[in-house]
Design a protein around this motif. Structure first.
Motif, mmCIF file in Angstrom:
data_model
loop_
_atom_site.group_PDB
_atom_site.id
_atom_site.type_symbol
_atom_site.label_atom_id
_atom_site.label_comp_id
_atom_site.label_asym_id
_atom_site.label_seq_id
_atom_site.Cartn_x
_atom_site.Cartn_y
_atom_site.Cartn_z
ATOM 1 N N UNK A 208 37.954 48.388 40.719
ATOM 2 C CA UNK A 208 38.153 47.990 39.217
ATOM 3 C C UNK A 208 39.548 47.431 39.292
ATOM 4 N N UNK A 209 40.350 47.871 40.007
ATOM 5 C CA UNK A 209 41.819 47.278 40.176
ATOM 6 C C UNK A 209 42.284 46.837 41.776
ATOM 7 N N UNK A 210 43.106 46.019 41.807
ATOM 8 C CA UNK A 210 43.789 45.800 43.054
ATOM 9 C C UNK A 210 45.199 46.099 43.056
ATOM 10 N N UNK A 211 45.660 46.361 44.391
ATOM 11 C CA UNK A 211 47.174 46.631 44.737
ATOM 12 C C UNK A 211 47.477 45.988 45.647
ATOM 13 N N UNK A 212 48.899 45.489 45.682
ATOM 14 C CA UNK A 212 49.358 44.685 46.748
ATOM 15 C C UNK A 212 50.922 45.188 46.797
ATOM 16 N N UNK A 213 51.397 45.220 48.034
ATOM 17 C CA UNK A 213 53.015 45.731 48.188
ATOM 18 C C UNK A 213 53.574 44.404 48.885
ATOM 19 N N UNK B 194 49.307 36.678 39.069
ATOM 20 C CA UNK B 194 48.704 37.618 37.976
ATOM 21 C C UNK B 194 49.213 38.998 38.197
ATOM 22 N N UNK B 195 49.802 39.316 39.378
ATOM 23 C CA UNK B 195 50.024 40.815 39.610
ATOM 24 C C UNK B 195 51.289 41.141 38.712
ATOM 25 N N UNK C 25 52.531 46.182 43.277
ATOM 26 C CA UNK C 25 52.103 45.228 42.286
ATOM 27 C C UNK C 25 50.314 45.919 41.864
ATOM 28 N N UNK C 26 50.057 45.680 40.620
ATOM 29 C CA UNK C 26 48.588 45.967 40.357
ATOM 30 C C UNK C 26 47.942 44.725 39.644
ATOM 31 N N UNK C 27 46.615 44.607 39.933
ATOM 32 C CA UNK C 27 45.854 43.626 39.412
ATOM 33 C C UNK C 27 44.585 43.994 38.804
ATOM 34 N N UNK C 28 44.380 43.534 37.630
ATOM 35 C CA UNK C 28 43.051 44.422 36.843
ATOM 36 C C UNK C 28 42.118 43.440 36.859
#
Length: 166
Positions: free
Chosen positions: A121-126, A142-143, A163-166
């Motif tokens: 449902x959501x994504x993360x990147x570091x 968009x993060x 960072x999160x991306x919805x």
């Protein structure tokens, strides 16, 4: 010429590691001790990449120009327990000569779309907290900055921006 995006395969492993190490040495110069960058163990990174390429729960994409891999992006289930419902973009690397061409964005969006199709449902990147170029890129994609984390390498601790991306 337009890049071709395809699945990464085991035969790509050495090239992917070469791109990753080259990008690390360029992007992290001045941000990470040169002794750490100079001490990267290519054999160890290749072993890890081969294991990763065999995982069935991950997404792995490469960008090719004229039959040559010029970048890659991959992801899978989040490695952070606090984001256990999220997918995570693990890596995004583009050869220095192709950076700024839009390939990074294409690879990133492609992997994000596939992770969402897999049900995250959501994504993360570091990214390294002090890597302002990378942070600007993810914000442009968009993060949204959601906090800090850390990782250890070469006996030193480094802060990461999460960072999160919805």
């Amino acid at each position: 010429m337009k890049a071709t995006i395809r699945e990464a395969c085991l035969a790509d492993a050495e090239e992917l590691v070469s791109i990753q190490i080259s990008c690390w040495k360029t992007a992290y110069q001045g941000l990470v001790d040169s002794s750490i960058l100079d001490g990267i163990d290519e054999t160890l990174w290749l072993e890890r990449r081969l294991v990763f390429l065999k995982r069935e729960d991950c997404v792995r994409k490469v960008a090719c120009l004229n039959g040559r891999i010029v970048g890659f992006c991959d992801g899978g289930p989040s490695r952070e327990t606090r984001f256990s419902d999220a997918g995570e973009v693990f890596s995004l690397y583009v050869r220095s000569g192709e950076q700024g061409s839009g390939l990074g964005g294409v690879l990133f969006r492609t992997v994000c779309e596939e992770l969402k199709r897999k049900g995250f449902p959501r994504l993360m990147v570091k990214t390294l907290l002090s890597n302002s170029k990378s942070r600007r890129f993810y914000e442009k994609m968009g993060a949204v900055f959601s906090g800090e984390s850390f990782f250890e390498m070469g006996g030193k601790r480094f802060l990461e921006a999460v960072y999160l991306i919805s």
